[in-house]
Design a protein around this motif. Structure first.
Motif, PDB file in Angstrom:
ATOM      1  N   LEU A  32       2.393  15.531  15.649  1.00 39.19           N
ATOM      2  CA  LEU A  32       2.462  14.680  14.466  1.00 39.19           C
ATOM      3  C   LEU A  32       1.118  14.715  13.750  1.00 39.19           C
ATOM      4  N   VAL A  33       1.161  15.026  12.462  1.00 45.18           N
ATOM      5  CA  VAL A  33      -0.056  15.106  11.655  1.00 45.18           C
ATOM      6  C   VAL A  33       0.058  14.112  10.505  1.00 45.18           C
ATOM      7  N   LYS A  34      -0.988  13.316  10.300  1.00 42.96           N
ATOM      8  CA  LYS A  34      -1.054  12.409   9.169  1.00 42.96           C
ATOM      9  C   LYS A  34      -2.093  12.935   8.185  1.00 42.96           C
ATOM     10  N   VAL A  35      -1.712  12.967   6.909  1.00 41.85           N
ATOM     11  CA  VAL A  35      -2.595  13.520   5.882  1.00 41.85           C
ATOM     12  C   VAL A  35      -2.950  12.419   4.886  1.00 41.85           C
ATOM     13  N   PRO A  36      -4.229  12.177   4.634  1.00 36.87           N
ATOM     14  CA  PRO A  36      -4.654  11.137   3.675  1.00 36.87           C
ATOM     15  C   PRO A  36      -4.559  11.647   2.231  1.00 36.87           C
ATOM     16  N   THR A  37      -3.358  11.611   1.681  1.00 37.03           N
ATOM     17  CA  THR A  37      -3.148  12.116   0.326  1.00 37.03           C
ATOM     18  C   THR A  37      -3.606  11.097  -0.715  1.00 37.03           C
ATOM     19  N   THR A  38      -3.850  11.596  -1.926  1.00 41.47           N
ATOM     20  CA  THR A  38      -4.217  10.728  -3.044  1.00 41.47           C
ATOM     21  C   THR A  38      -3.461  11.181  -4.283  1.00 41.47           C
ATOM     22  N   GLY A  39      -3.392  10.296  -5.247  1.00 41.58           N
ATOM     23  CA  GLY A  39      -2.740  10.615  -6.508  1.00 41.58           C
ATOM     24  C   GLY A  39      -2.923   9.484  -7.485  1.00 41.58           C
ATOM     25  N   ARG A  40      -2.766   9.784  -8.762  1.00 42.00           N
ATOM     26  CA  ARG A  40      -2.993   8.775  -9.797  1.00 42.00           C
ATOM     27  C   ARG A  40      -1.751   7.942 -10.088  1.00 42.00           C
ATOM     28  N   LEU A  41      -0.608   8.336  -9.518  1.00 41.37           N
ATOM     29  CA  LEU A  41       0.633   7.596  -9.744  1.00 41.37           C
ATOM     30  C   LEU A  41       1.059   6.889  -8.467  1.00 41.37           C
ATOM     31  N   LEU A  42       1.329   5.576  -8.566  1.00 42.99           N
ATOM     32  CA  LEU A  42       1.877   4.792  -7.463  1.00 42.99           C
ATOM     33  C   LEU A  42       3.228   4.268  -7.929  1.00 42.99           C
ATOM     34  N   LEU A  43       4.302   4.690  -7.264  1.00 44.14           N
ATOM     35  CA  LEU A  43       5.658   4.450  -7.744  1.00 44.14           C
ATOM     36  C   LEU A  43       6.479   3.690  -6.714  1.00 44.14           C
ATOM     37  N   THR A  44       7.580   3.116  -7.183  1.00 49.22           N
ATOM     38  CA  THR A  44       8.493   2.415  -6.282  1.00 49.22           C
ATOM     39  C   THR A  44       9.942   2.841  -6.472  1.00 49.22           C
ATOM     40  N   ASP A  45      10.335   3.149  -7.704  1.00 49.43           N
ATOM     41  CA  ASP A  45      11.736   3.427  -8.005  1.00 49.43           C
ATOM     42  C   ASP A  45      12.098   4.861  -7.650  1.00 49.43           C
ATOM     43  N   ALA A  46      13.216   5.033  -6.947  1.00 51.02           N
ATOM     44  CA  ALA A  46      13.631   6.359  -6.492  1.00 51.02           C
ATOM     45  C   ALA A  46      13.880   7.308  -7.654  1.00 51.02           C
ATOM     46  N   GLY A  47      14.510   6.809  -8.716  1.00 51.28           N
ATOM     47  CA  GLY A  47      14.781   7.649  -9.867  1.00 51.28           C
ATOM     48  C   GLY A  47      13.513   8.123 -10.556  1.00 51.28           C
ATOM     49  N   GLN A  50       0.830  -1.201   0.000  1.00 52.33           N
ATOM     50  CA  GLN A  50       0.000   0.000   0.000  1.00 52.33           C
ATOM     51  C   GLN A  50       0.869   1.258   0.000  1.00 52.33           C
ATOM     52  N   PRO A  51       0.296   2.394  -0.379  1.00 51.78           N
ATOM     53  CA  PRO A  51       1.082   3.639  -0.344  1.00 51.78           C
ATOM     54  C   PRO A  51       1.470   4.011   1.086  1.00 51.78           C
ATOM     55  N   TYR A  52       2.657   4.599   1.217  1.00 50.69           N
ATOM     56  CA  TYR A  52       3.073   5.113   2.520  1.00 50.69           C
ATOM     57  C   TYR A  52       2.141   6.256   2.945  1.00 50.69           C
ATOM     58  N   THR A  53       1.915   6.350   4.244  1.00 50.23           N
ATOM     59  CA  THR A  53       1.160   7.471   4.794  1.00 50.23           C
ATOM     60  C   THR A  53       2.047   8.705   4.859  1.00 50.23           C
ATOM     61  N   TRP A  54       1.505   9.847   4.486  1.00 53.48           N
ATOM     62  CA  TRP A  54       2.258  11.098   4.567  1.00 53.48           C
ATOM     63  C   TRP A  54       2.124  11.653   5.978  1.00 53.48           C
ATOM     64  N   GLU A  55       3.270  11.909   6.610  1.00 54.42           N
ATOM     65  CA  GLU A  55       3.292  12.415   7.972  1.00 54.42           C
ATOM     66  C   GLU A  55       4.093  13.713   8.037  1.00 54.42           C
ATOM     67  N   PHE A  56       3.705  14.566   8.999  1.00 54.65           N
ATOM     68  CA  PHE A  56       4.364  15.847   9.217  1.00 54.65           C
ATOM     69  C   PHE A  56       4.567  16.015  10.714  1.00 54.65           C
ATOM     70  N   GLN A  57       5.765  16.427  11.090  1.00 55.43           N
ATOM     71  CA  GLN A  57       6.076  16.519  12.513  1.00 55.43           C
ATOM     72  C   GLN A  57       6.725  17.866  12.826  1.00 55.43           C
TER      73      GLN A  57
END
Length: 308
Positions: A215-230, A203-210
Motif C-alpha cells: 500500500l502506497v500513499k501519495v501526498p498529492t496537491t491541486g488547486r481544485l477541491l471538489l465534492t460533487d461527483a458530476g 480535508q481532501p482524501y488521501t490518494w492510495e495505491f494498492q
C-alpha cells in the motif's frame, strides 16, 4: 398492553408521518384530514404515555422515545403490508413510495441513467431518491433502503454487499500530452490532482495505491477541491488534472479512450457498494425490486458478495 385495531391503526399513522415528514403529507397518503392525523398521534401518545414528536409551527421531529418506537414498529408494519399483499395473491406487487438513501456518486453516475427503465417497469411505484454525504439514521428518517459505497457501520441494519469496484487514477490524453504521463504513483506529486473533500474531516482524501499487500500513499496537491461527483467527472474530462474515481462510474469513458488508466499495474485499491435496509425476515417487494435494479445497473462491474 393489548393489541387492538385502533392501536395498530395509530401506529400506521405514526409511520406515515415519519415517512411523509409532516402531518399534512401523512393525511394525504392515508386519505385523512391533518386534524385526524393529529388526533391519532395524540391517542398513541396517550396510550403509551410518552411524547413522540417535538412540534413547532416550522418543524416536526421525533423525540428520542418516538425514534425508538418507530425503529421497532416500522419493520413490523412493513411485514404486515407484505403479508396482506401475499395473502391477496400478489406477492410480487411493487407499488407505493420507495425512499432511497444514497450518495451523489451512486445517484448521478450509477443510477440516474437507468431510472427511466425502472420507473417504466413499475408504474405503480414512486421513487424518492435522496443523495447526501452521510447515511444518517435510516430507520428514524423513514428510508426503506440505502445504497452506499464504503464499509457499513455496525448497526441492526441488514447489509448486503453488491459489488467491489476498483479505484482508478485517470487523466485525459490531452492532459497527458501537455504534462507527460506519470510512470509511477509517486510521480503524481508533480501533477495537478483533483482533490475531493472528505465530508467527515473537511480535508481532501488521501490518494492510495494498492498492489497485493503493498500500500502506497501519495501526498498529492491541486488547486481544485471538489465534492460533487458530476463536477469531478466533468472537470477531469475537461483535462484540468488527474483524478481518482471509482471505475464503475466511468467505465464507458475508459472504454472510449476519453480517460487513460494511468496505473493498471496497481489494481487492488477497491471500494465496496452495499445495500442497507432495516432488519426483518422478508424485505418489502419494492425493496427487493430496487436491489435487483441496482444489480442490473452495475452488472458490467458487479462482483456480488454474500449477506452479512
Amino acid at each position: 398492553m393489548a393489541l387492538d385495531g385502533r392501536l395498530l391503526s395509530n401506529v400506521g399513522v405514526l409511520a406515515a408521518v415519519v415517512e411523509g415528514g409532516s402531518f399534512a403529507s401523512a393525511a394525504n397518503a392515508l386519505g385523512l384530514t391533518p386534524s385526524g392525523v393529529s388526533r391519532a398521534i395524540a391517542r398513541l401518545e396517550a396510550r403509551i404515555g410518552v411524547r413522540l414528536f417535538d412540534r413547532t409551527t416550522r418543524s416536526l421531529n421525533l423525540t428520542d422515545e418516538g425514534r425508538l418506537l418507530y425503529a421497532n414498529v416500522n419493520p413490523l408494519v412493513l411485514g404486515i403490508e407484505d403479508a396482506v399483499t401475499i395473502a391477496a395473491g400478489a406477492a410480487g406487487a411493487v407499488r407505493g413510495r420507495l425512499r432511497v438513501n444514497t450518495d451523489a456518486f451512486t445517484s448521478r453516475l450509477l443510477l440516474a441513467p437507468h431510472l427511466p427503465r425502472f420507473l417504466d417497469q413499475y408504474p405503480e411505484l414512486s421513487l424518492d431518491l435522496v443523495a447526501r454525504d452521510q447515511l444518517g439514521d435510516l430507520v428514524a428518517e423513514g428510508f426503506d433502503i440505502a445504497v452506499r459505497f464504503g464499509e457499513p457501520p455496525s448497526s441492526s441494519l441488514v447489509a448486503r454487499k453488491l459489488m467491489d469496484t476498483r479505484i482508478v487514477t485517470v487523466a485525459t490524453p490531452a492532459y497527458l500530452k501537455r504534462h507527460g504521463r506519470p510512470a509511477k504513483p509517486a510521480d503524481l506529486v508533480n501533477h495537478a490532482c483533483l482533490q475531493v473533500r472528505n465530508p467527515v474531516t473537511g480535508q481532501p482524501y488521501t490518494w492510495e495505491f494498492q498492489r497485493g499487500r503493498k500500500l502506497v500513499k501519495v501526498p498529492t496537491t491541486g488547486r481544485l477541491l471538489l465534492t460533487d461527483a458530476g463536477t469531478i467527472l466533468a472537470t477531469a474530462l475537461a483535462g484540468v488534472g488527474v483524478a481518482q474515481i471509482k471505475a464503475v462510474g466511468i467505465q464507458q469513458h475508459l472504454d472510449s479512450g476519453e480517460f487513460v488508466d494511468l496505473f493498471p499495474d496497481w489494481p487492488d485499491e477497491r471500494f465496496p457498494l452495499y445495500a442497507l435496509y432495516p432488519s426483518r425476515h422478508l424485505p418489502a417487494a419494492k425493496v427487493r425490486a430496487f436491489i435487483d435494479f441496482v444489480m442490473a445497473a452495475i452488472a458490467p462491474e458487479a462482483k456480488p458478495g454474500p449477506r452479512r
